[in-house]
Design a protein around this motif. Sequence first.
Motif, PDB file in Angstrom:
ATOM      1  N   VAL A  25      11.710   7.177   5.067  1.00  0.00           N
ATOM      2  CA  VAL A  25      10.364   7.904   4.440  1.00  0.00           C
ATOM      3  C   VAL A  25       9.682   7.017   3.495  1.00  0.00           C
ATOM      4  N   ALA A  26       8.429   6.925   3.253  1.00  0.00           N
ATOM      5  CA  ALA A  26       7.696   6.343   2.362  1.00  0.00           C
ATOM      6  C   ALA A  26       6.551   7.346   1.887  1.00  0.00           C
ATOM      7  N   GLN A  27       5.835   6.770   0.766  1.00  0.00           N
ATOM      8  CA  GLN A  27       4.677   7.665   0.225  1.00  0.00           C
ATOM      9  C   GLN A  27       3.654   6.777   0.064  1.00  0.00           C
ATOM     10  N   ASP A  28       2.230   7.391   0.463  1.00  0.00           N
ATOM     11  CA  ASP A  28       1.068   6.375   0.144  1.00  0.00           C
ATOM     12  C   ASP A  28       0.420   6.902  -1.225  1.00  0.00           C
ATOM     13  N   SER A  29      -0.545   6.149  -1.297  1.00  0.00           N
ATOM     14  CA  SER A  29      -1.317   6.456  -2.700  1.00  0.00           C
ATOM     15  C   SER A  29      -1.650   7.757  -3.024  1.00  0.00           C
ATOM     16  N   THR A  30      -1.764   8.603  -2.119  1.00  0.00           N
ATOM     17  CA  THR A  30      -2.328  10.084  -2.266  1.00  0.00           C
ATOM     18  C   THR A  30      -1.062  10.817  -2.194  1.00  0.00           C
ATOM     19  N   TYR A  31       0.110  10.215  -2.327  1.00  0.00           N
ATOM     20  CA  TYR A  31       1.429  11.117  -2.526  1.00  0.00           C
ATOM     21  C   TYR A  31       1.716  11.906  -1.189  1.00  0.00           C
ATOM     22  N   SER A  32       1.059  11.229  -0.018  1.00  0.00           N
ATOM     23  CA  SER A  32       1.509  12.017   1.204  1.00  0.00           C
ATOM     24  C   SER A  32       2.758  11.185   1.865  1.00  0.00           C
ATOM     25  N   TRP A  33       3.669  11.917   2.381  1.00  0.00           N
ATOM     26  CA  TRP A  33       4.718  11.409   2.841  1.00  0.00           C
ATOM     27  C   TRP A  33       4.542  10.756   4.262  1.00  0.00           C
ATOM     28  N   LEU A  34       5.069   9.603   4.500  1.00  0.00           N
ATOM     29  CA  LEU A  34       4.972   8.805   5.858  1.00  0.00           C
ATOM     30  C   LEU A  34       6.503   8.663   6.351  1.00  0.00           C
ATOM     31  N   GLY A  63       0.675  -1.277  -0.017  1.00  0.00           N
ATOM     32  CA  GLY A  63       0.277  -0.054   0.070  1.00  0.00           C
ATOM     33  C   GLY A  63       0.786   1.390   0.036  1.00  0.00           C
ATOM     34  N   VAL A  64       2.127   1.153   0.216  1.00  0.00           N
ATOM     35  CA  VAL A  64       3.042   2.324   0.149  1.00  0.00           C
ATOM     36  C   VAL A  64       4.337   2.055  -0.595  1.00  0.00           C
ATOM     37  N   THR A  65       4.989   3.173  -0.928  1.00  0.00           N
ATOM     38  CA  THR A  65       6.050   2.942  -1.676  1.00  0.00           C
ATOM     39  C   THR A  65       7.254   3.619  -0.901  1.00  0.00           C
ATOM     40  N   PHE A  66       8.190   2.888  -0.439  1.00  0.00           N
ATOM     41  CA  PHE A  66       9.435   3.128   0.248  1.00  0.00           C
ATOM     42  C   PHE A  66      10.265   3.892  -0.345  1.00  0.00           C
ATOM     43  N   LEU A  67      10.582   5.245   0.012  1.00  0.00           N
ATOM     44  CA  LEU A  67      11.446   6.257  -0.960  1.00  0.00           C
ATOM     45  C   LEU A  67      13.000   6.192  -0.398  1.00  0.00           C
ATOM     46  N   GLY A  68      13.137   5.793   0.765  1.00  0.00           N
ATOM     47  CA  GLY A  68      14.628   5.792   1.216  1.00  0.00           C
ATOM     48  C   GLY A  68      14.761   6.599   2.864  1.00  0.00           C
ATOM     49  N   THR A  69      15.820   6.796   3.118  1.00  0.00           N
ATOM     50  CA  THR A  69      16.347   7.350   4.508  1.00  0.00           C
ATOM     51  C   THR A  69      16.804   9.022   4.182  1.00  0.00           C
ATOM     52  N   GLU A  70      16.312   9.569   5.257  1.00  0.00           N
ATOM     53  CA  GLU A  70      16.854  10.901   5.505  1.00  0.00           C
ATOM     54  C   GLU A  70      17.573  11.407   6.589  1.00  0.00           C
ATOM     55  N   VAL A  71      18.421  12.323   6.688  1.00  0.00           N
ATOM     56  CA  VAL A  71      19.056  12.627   7.923  1.00  0.00           C
ATOM     57  C   VAL A  71      18.713  14.191   8.079  1.00  0.00           C
ATOM     58  N   TYR A  72      18.326  14.446   9.203  1.00  0.00           N
ATOM     59  CA  TYR A  72      18.016  15.766   9.573  1.00  0.00           C
ATOM     60  C   TYR A  72      18.955  16.389  10.439  1.00  0.00           C
ATOM     61  N   TYR A  73      19.455  17.680  10.484  1.00  0.00           N
ATOM     62  CA  TYR A  73      20.284  18.177  11.130  1.00  0.00           C
ATOM     63  C   TYR A  73      19.917  19.739  11.880  1.00  0.00           C
ATOM     64  N   LYS A  74      20.600  20.169  12.739  1.00  0.00           N
ATOM     65  CA  LYS A  74      20.106  21.425  13.304  1.00  0.00           C
ATOM     66  C   LYS A  74      21.543  21.922  14.075  1.00  0.00           C
ATOM     67  N   ILE A  75      21.869  23.280  13.621  1.00  0.00           N
ATOM     68  CA  ILE A  75      23.098  23.801  14.024  1.00  0.00           C
ATOM     69  C   ILE A  75      22.940  24.546  15.590  1.00  0.00           C
ATOM     70  N   TYR A  76      23.736  24.717  16.384  1.00  0.00           N
ATOM     71  CA  TYR A  76      23.438  25.511  17.694  1.00  0.00           C
ATOM     72  C   TYR A  76      24.729  26.180  17.983  1.00  0.00           C
ATOM     73  N   ASP A  77      24.540  26.966  18.799  1.00  0.00           N
ATOM     74  CA  ASP A  77      25.816  27.754  19.355  1.00  0.00           C
ATOM     75  C   ASP A  77      25.653  27.638  20.945  1.00  0.00           C
ATOM     76  N   SER A  78      24.665  26.690  21.411  1.00  0.00           N
ATOM     77  CA  SER A  78      24.591  26.812  22.799  1.00  0.00           C
ATOM     78  C   SER A  78      24.253  25.179  23.223  1.00  0.00           C
ATOM     79  N   THR A  79      24.872  24.430  24.098  1.00  0.00           N
ATOM     80  CA  THR A  79      24.784  22.927  24.304  1.00  0.00           C
ATOM     81  C   THR A  79      23.436  22.955  25.105  1.00  0.00           C
ATOM     82  N   SER A  80      23.007  24.046  25.797  1.00  0.00           N
ATOM     83  CA  SER A  80      21.684  23.815  26.570  1.00  0.00           C
ATOM     84  C   SER A  80      20.449  23.805  25.883  1.00  0.00           C
ATOM     85  N   LYS A  81      20.599  24.596  24.555  1.00  0.00           N
ATOM     86  CA  LYS A  81      19.389  24.428  23.761  1.00  0.00           C
ATOM     87  C   LYS A  81      19.200  23.240  23.006  1.00  0.00           C
TER      88      LYS A  81
END
Length: 244
Positions: free
Chosen positions: A220-229, A72-90
């Motif tokens: 990340v995958a995609q269903d029949s409505t092209y929504s990302w899962l 029922g879904v198409t597996f697209l692959g794998t993503e990596v997400y990142y964020k840069i900080y200047d504070s270790t507490s945040k």
Amino acid sequence: MNKTFCKKSNFINFLLAGCLILFNLSFVLTGCGLDTFYVIDPPSVYHETSYSNLDEPDNYFEFFTVENDYDGVTFLGTEVYYKIYDSTSKLSSEYSNINSAANNESTANQSASRLIETYKFQPLRSSDNPGANILIPNTGYGRKIRIRLSNYHDYLSEFTVDGTKLGVPVRSIPKNPNFSFKELSSDQLPKGGENADADYGYSTTEAVEEYYVSLFAVAVAQDSTYSWLYSNVVALGSVKISLE
């Protein structure tokens, strides 16, 4: 005449009632179907690092992709997400909140939303294909991914798949600068303030001497409505990148 009128009126009311019953029945039949939930398998962490680690050889991220077929879904692959900080507490606060959601059975399905929509993590890109929609496209079999964000003396930045270097990690902002911050010009460094870079969770607009970057991986995958899962997100760790 009054009797005839009443009969006609009752007949019309009967027809209207029948129509309403049919309408409501149709609504129930079309609306009573159970929602379909798909469970996408997340990547598997192999080596997690921390910004507090002082051993330069260990300043890398490593994980395995899990690439399965799903009905029922198409597996697209794998993503990596990142964020840069200047504070270790945040960094620690956001990292902990995302990780807590991912490790809680009742909120795990919301961890990708928390990562991307709430905390505005950005997709990591590679210099060999900085415009790719998916960092690691599906091939149908799991692979070992290694990411070293920055050059650390003899240890150079890299993005490798099963031991093959495809490029170096770059940011997903215009012109895709890399993460070797001490080798960049001042206008290429993360920018805070009113026109802050989308990938920078700054705490100050003053000059900084070191940055910190945290990473998460998600399938990340995609269903029949092209929504990302999305799968549950997986914490890969964090690193410190000094300007000295």
